[in-house]
Design a protein around this motif. Sequence first.
Motif, PDB file in Angstrom:
ATOM      1  N   GLY A  95       0.868  -1.169   0.000  1.00 17.33           N
ATOM      2  CA  GLY A  95       0.000   0.000   0.000  1.00 17.33           C
ATOM      3  C   GLY A  95       0.910   1.226   0.000  1.00 17.33           C
ATOM      4  O   GLY A  95       1.371   1.695  -1.029  1.00 17.33           O
ATOM      5  N   GLY A 103       3.771   1.227   1.997  1.00 12.60           N
ATOM      6  CA  GLY A 103       5.129   0.772   2.315  1.00 12.60           C
ATOM      7  C   GLY A 103       5.611   1.122   3.710  1.00 12.60           C
ATOM      8  O   GLY A 103       6.804   1.055   4.003  1.00 12.60           O
ATOM      9  N   HIS A 104       4.682   1.486   4.631  1.00 11.75           N
ATOM     10  CA  HIS A 104       5.112   1.932   5.960  1.00 11.75           C
ATOM     11  C   HIS A 104       5.235   0.813   6.987  1.00 11.75           C
ATOM     12  O   HIS A 104       5.546   1.081   8.145  1.00 11.75           O
ATOM     13  CB  HIS A 104       4.154   3.002   6.502  1.00 11.75           C
ATOM     14  N   HIS A 128      -1.824   8.665  13.142  1.00 15.93           N
ATOM     15  CA  HIS A 128      -1.104   9.876  13.541  1.00 15.93           C
ATOM     16  C   HIS A 128      -0.029  10.297  12.545  1.00 15.93           C
ATOM     17  O   HIS A 128       0.396  11.435  12.544  1.00 15.93           O
ATOM     18  CB  HIS A 128      -0.460   9.650  14.915  1.00 15.93           C
ATOM     19  N   THR A 148      -0.654   5.240   4.694  1.00 18.39           N
ATOM     20  CA  THR A 148      -1.871   5.166   3.877  1.00 18.39           C
ATOM     21  C   THR A 148      -2.907   4.252   4.546  1.00 18.39           C
ATOM     22  O   THR A 148      -2.570   3.373   5.344  1.00 18.39           O
ATOM     23  CB  THR A 148      -1.575   4.653   2.452  1.00 18.39           C
ATOM     24  N   SER A 189      -4.439   1.897   3.381  1.00 23.25           N
ATOM     25  CA  SER A 189      -4.287   0.528   2.878  1.00 23.25           C
ATOM     26  C   SER A 189      -3.962  -0.473   3.977  1.00 23.25           C
ATOM     27  O   SER A 189      -4.782  -1.333   4.329  1.00 23.25           O
ATOM     28  CB  SER A 189      -3.183   0.550   1.818  1.00 23.25           C
ATOM     29  N   PHE A 204      -4.976   2.491  15.029  1.00 26.31           N
ATOM     30  CA  PHE A 204      -5.144   3.366  16.185  1.00 26.31           C
ATOM     31  C   PHE A 204      -4.890   4.791  15.744  1.00 26.31           C
ATOM     32  O   PHE A 204      -3.757   5.161  15.469  1.00 26.31           O
ATOM     33  CB  PHE A 204      -4.147   3.010  17.298  1.00 26.31           C
TER      34      PHE A 204
HETATM   35  C1  LIG Z   1       5.854   6.640  10.980  1.00 27.53           C
HETATM   36  C2  LIG Z   1       4.747   5.643  11.238  1.00 27.53           C
HETATM   37  C3  LIG Z   1       3.694   5.974  12.083  1.00 27.53           C
HETATM   38  C4  LIG Z   1       2.655   5.075  12.307  1.00 27.53           C
HETATM   39  N1  LIG Z   1       1.605   5.449  13.090  1.00 27.53           N
HETATM   40  C5  LIG Z   1       0.573   4.592  13.278  1.00 27.53           C
HETATM   41  C6  LIG Z   1      -0.560   4.986  14.045  1.00 27.53           C
HETATM   42  O1  LIG Z   1      -0.666   6.117  14.512  1.00 27.53           O
HETATM   43  N2  LIG Z   1      -1.544   4.079  14.234  1.00 27.53           N
HETATM   44  C7  LIG Z   1      -1.494   2.826  13.689  1.00 27.53           C
HETATM   45  O2  LIG Z   1      -2.430   2.043  13.866  1.00 27.53           O
HETATM   46  N3  LIG Z   1      -0.446   2.436  12.940  1.00 27.53           N
HETATM   47  C8  LIG Z   1       0.584   3.291  12.730  1.00 27.53           C
HETATM   48  N4  LIG Z   1       1.653   2.895  11.962  1.00 27.53           N
HETATM   49  C9  LIG Z   1       1.685   1.522  11.438  1.00 27.53           C
HETATM   50  C10 LIG Z   1       0.993   1.462  10.097  1.00 27.53           C
HETATM   51  O3  LIG Z   1      -0.402   1.653  10.240  1.00 27.53           O
HETATM   52  C11 LIG Z   1       1.234   0.092   9.442  1.00 27.53           C
HETATM   53  O4  LIG Z   1       2.608  -0.084   9.237  1.00 27.53           O
HETATM   54  C12 LIG Z   1       0.500  -0.044   8.116  1.00 27.53           C
HETATM   55  O5  LIG Z   1       0.670  -1.341   7.624  1.00 27.53           O
HETATM   56  C13 LIG Z   1       1.007   0.931   7.095  1.00 27.53           C
HETATM   57  O6  LIG Z   1       0.163   0.901   5.973  1.00 27.53           O
HETATM   58  P1  LIG Z   1       0.801   0.772   4.519  1.00 27.53           P
HETATM   59  O7  LIG Z   1      -0.320   0.905   3.535  1.00 27.53           O
HETATM   60  O8  LIG Z   1       1.960   1.658   4.356  1.00 27.53           O
HETATM   61  O9  LIG Z   1       1.271  -0.750   4.583  1.00 27.53           O
HETATM   62  P2  LIG Z   1       2.339  -1.479   3.640  1.00 27.53           P
HETATM   63  O10 LIG Z   1       3.680  -1.413   4.279  1.00 27.53           O
HETATM   64  O11 LIG Z   1       2.225  -1.005   2.249  1.00 27.53           O
HETATM   65  O12 LIG Z   1       1.784  -2.954   3.689  1.00 27.53           O
HETATM   66  C14 LIG Z   1       2.003  -3.785   4.794  1.00 27.53           C
HETATM   67  C15 LIG Z   1       1.332  -5.099   4.521  1.00 27.53           C
HETATM   68  O13 LIG Z   1      -0.080  -4.955   4.609  1.00 27.53           O
HETATM   69  C16 LIG Z   1      -0.732  -5.695   3.591  1.00 27.53           C
HETATM   70  N5  LIG Z   1      -1.494  -4.760   2.756  1.00 27.53           N
HETATM   71  C17 LIG Z   1      -1.343  -3.418   2.662  1.00 27.53           C
HETATM   72  N6  LIG Z   1      -2.301  -2.918   1.883  1.00 27.53           N
HETATM   73  C18 LIG Z   1      -3.059  -3.948   1.461  1.00 27.53           C
HETATM   74  C19 LIG Z   1      -4.216  -4.052   0.651  1.00 27.53           C
HETATM   75  N7  LIG Z   1      -4.786  -2.993   0.105  1.00 27.53           N
HETATM   76  N8  LIG Z   1      -4.742  -5.272   0.439  1.00 27.53           N
HETATM   77  C20 LIG Z   1      -4.185  -6.372   0.986  1.00 27.53           C
HETATM   78  N9  LIG Z   1      -3.082  -6.339   1.765  1.00 27.53           N
HETATM   79  C21 LIG Z   1      -2.537  -5.124   2.004  1.00 27.53           C
HETATM   80  C22 LIG Z   1       0.323  -6.432   2.848  1.00 27.53           C
HETATM   81  O14 LIG Z   1       0.433  -7.724   3.404  1.00 27.53           O
HETATM   82  C23 LIG Z   1       1.587  -5.647   3.136  1.00 27.53           C
HETATM   83  O15 LIG Z   1       2.730  -6.459   3.142  1.00 27.53           O
HETATM   84  C24 LIG Z   1       2.693   3.792  11.706  1.00 27.53           C
HETATM   85  C25 LIG Z   1       3.750   3.443  10.858  1.00 27.53           C
HETATM   86  C26 LIG Z   1       4.763   4.373  10.616  1.00 27.53           C
HETATM   87  C27 LIG Z   1       5.902   3.998   9.707  1.00 27.53           C
END
Ligand SMILES: Cc1cc2nc3c(=O)[nH]c(=O)nc-3n(C[C@H](O)[C@H](O)[C@H](O)COP(=O)(O)OP(=O)(O)OC[C@H]3O[C@@H](n4cnc5c(N)ncnc54)[C@H](O)[C@@H]3O)c2cc1C
Length: 498
Positions: free
Chosen positions: A110, A112-113, A170, A175, A177, A185
């Motif tokens: 999504g 990449g976080h 926060h 994203t 995703s 949270f």
């Molecule tokens: C700086 C920072 C602050 C954060 N703060 C919070 C916070 O306040 N609250 C909280 O709850 N979390 C927080 N997080 C954690 C964050 O919510 C998770 O890391 C989340 O997975 C990030 O979403 P992403 O779309 O970047 O995931 P990605 O890194 O893109 O994906 C992670 C995994 O999720 C799955 N995935 C993602 N999107 C999909 C999709 N559309 N369909 C199916 N599978 C999918 C895949 O298995 C993938 O490998 C934080 C992370 C960071 C880096």
Amino acid sequence: MNANPLFGKPLAMSRRAAMRLLTLAGGFVLSGCTSLSRRTVAWDELQRSVAGKVVPREDAAYEAKRLAAVWNALKPARRPAAIVQVASVADVQACVRFAKQSGLKVAVRGGGHNWNGAPLREGGLLLDLSRLNEVSINAAARMASVQPVVTNRDLARQLAAHGLAFPVGHCPSVTLSGYLLGGGFGFNAGEWGVACFNVTGMEIVTASGELVQANERAHADLYWAARGAGSGFFGVVTRYQLKLFPLPTHIQSSTMIFPLDRAGGVAAWLAATVAKFPANVECTLLYASAPPELAAKIKQLCIVSAQAFAMSKADAEAALAPVAACPLSEPLTKDLNRPVTFDDLFNDLDRALPHGKRYAVDTFWLNAGPVAVLQQAARHYAKSPSPDSMMLALVMPPPADAPPMPDTAFSMVGPAYVGCYGVWSDAAQDAENLQWVRLLSTTFRGETMGHCLGETDLTADNERTARSFAKPNWERLQALRAKFDPDGVFHTWLSPRG
Ligand SMILES: Cc1cc2nc3c(=O)[nH]c(=O)nc-3n(C[C@H](O)[C@H](O)[C@H](O)COP(=O)(O)OP(=O)(O)OC[C@H]3O[C@@H](n4cnc5c(N)ncnc54)[C@H](O)[C@@H]3O)c2cc1C
């Protein structure tokens, strides 16, 4: 001389020459997705069936795309066989079908976080969803329909223009995703709930490549699983339907800063006070390094940070009154009822956890007296090898009148929460910082109920994933994974093996 199973006859040539011949023979040659055996994958055939770009390992653009797939500067070595930046939902379906036919595993990115770089898996196809970023808002119905790769900041801004809000996370660049998939949270969680509780439906591409609408009435099992399964979900979410809330017109923040060695007294005050805050207050205890203006006097701080999300100045001030009334003497600073915006709060988080650093993160739900736990956390923070690292703690006694949590895969919460964020810049310091973060699980071994799936280190031990869910929810999730993805098209959660 070596026998090449792809052609069924011996080849008297070097490995390099054999690779070239196979490439010319159609498709590209790659190491396999699930084994080390060499196999041919017809990437050109996949490219013809999608509008997005297919980038196999051999492509000059591959390594830059691989590294950019993960936000953390600490990148995993894992290498997908190809990365596809999909242009549409139809592309997602075509990729899943192609992967299934070709025996490739599918991973999803999504924003990449994910702290452990979960989108990058060894072999298989990585679907990069970053072009799926439409938002549509029905202000009258207080509903939004959003594609997955919309950032917290973008959604909050677009909703605010309609006088609406959602419990976005926060961090501005995370994203929806993966955030929603793992539970989520976000802001004002006490009043609005965990973010995934406000997902009323979703569009999902299943392991057979079918596109389904999942909600309480249709495909209810998938809907249940996708609200909490996180990085082990067995489908691709291509759209979320969200329930929205009126935008709080008065967000106010009160903070008190103490030297870290006052953490015991601060923890005792917080534990005794937290039940006095109404649900619309988010109160966090942070351990962090002192900013430059205080650094001459003091190195490490204990910060009480409380935000009220209210509809009037008077309500916000009343909600934050317990901070104003705090009897603890001589804080380094005490700043009460400062008006802030969502953008201000996002910017604070961006400063605390900036892009470009190396991160290791772990979180713990703890079943223990909060004072002891918060003191243990402060002692752990005092030993942080990097001044950029931080820790946060929440005390969450269940309110007496709290309704039961909705039934979703997301199911792990407890009375106290501690998050440990190892943050550093130099690769030479990886080992000591990783060790510092990992040591906390030993400290909390006796008190740990579980972990927050989106922010725990699933590579630390084999128990992590299961312990990020209540036991019955974990068992149901396993059964649903076997039912909906019997061939194992989708990668499962990360583990110590990768
Ligand atoms: C700086 C920072 C602050 C954060 N703060 C919070 C916070 O306040 N609250 C909280 O709850 N979390 C927080 N997080 C954690 C964050 O919510 C998770 O890391 C989340 O997975 C990030 O979403 P992403 O779309 O970047 O995931 P990605 O890194 O893109 O994906 C992670 C995994 O999720 C799955 N995935 C993602 N999107 C999909 C999709 N559309 N369909 C199916 N599978 C999918 C895949 O298995 C993938 O490998 C934080 C992370 C960071 C880096």
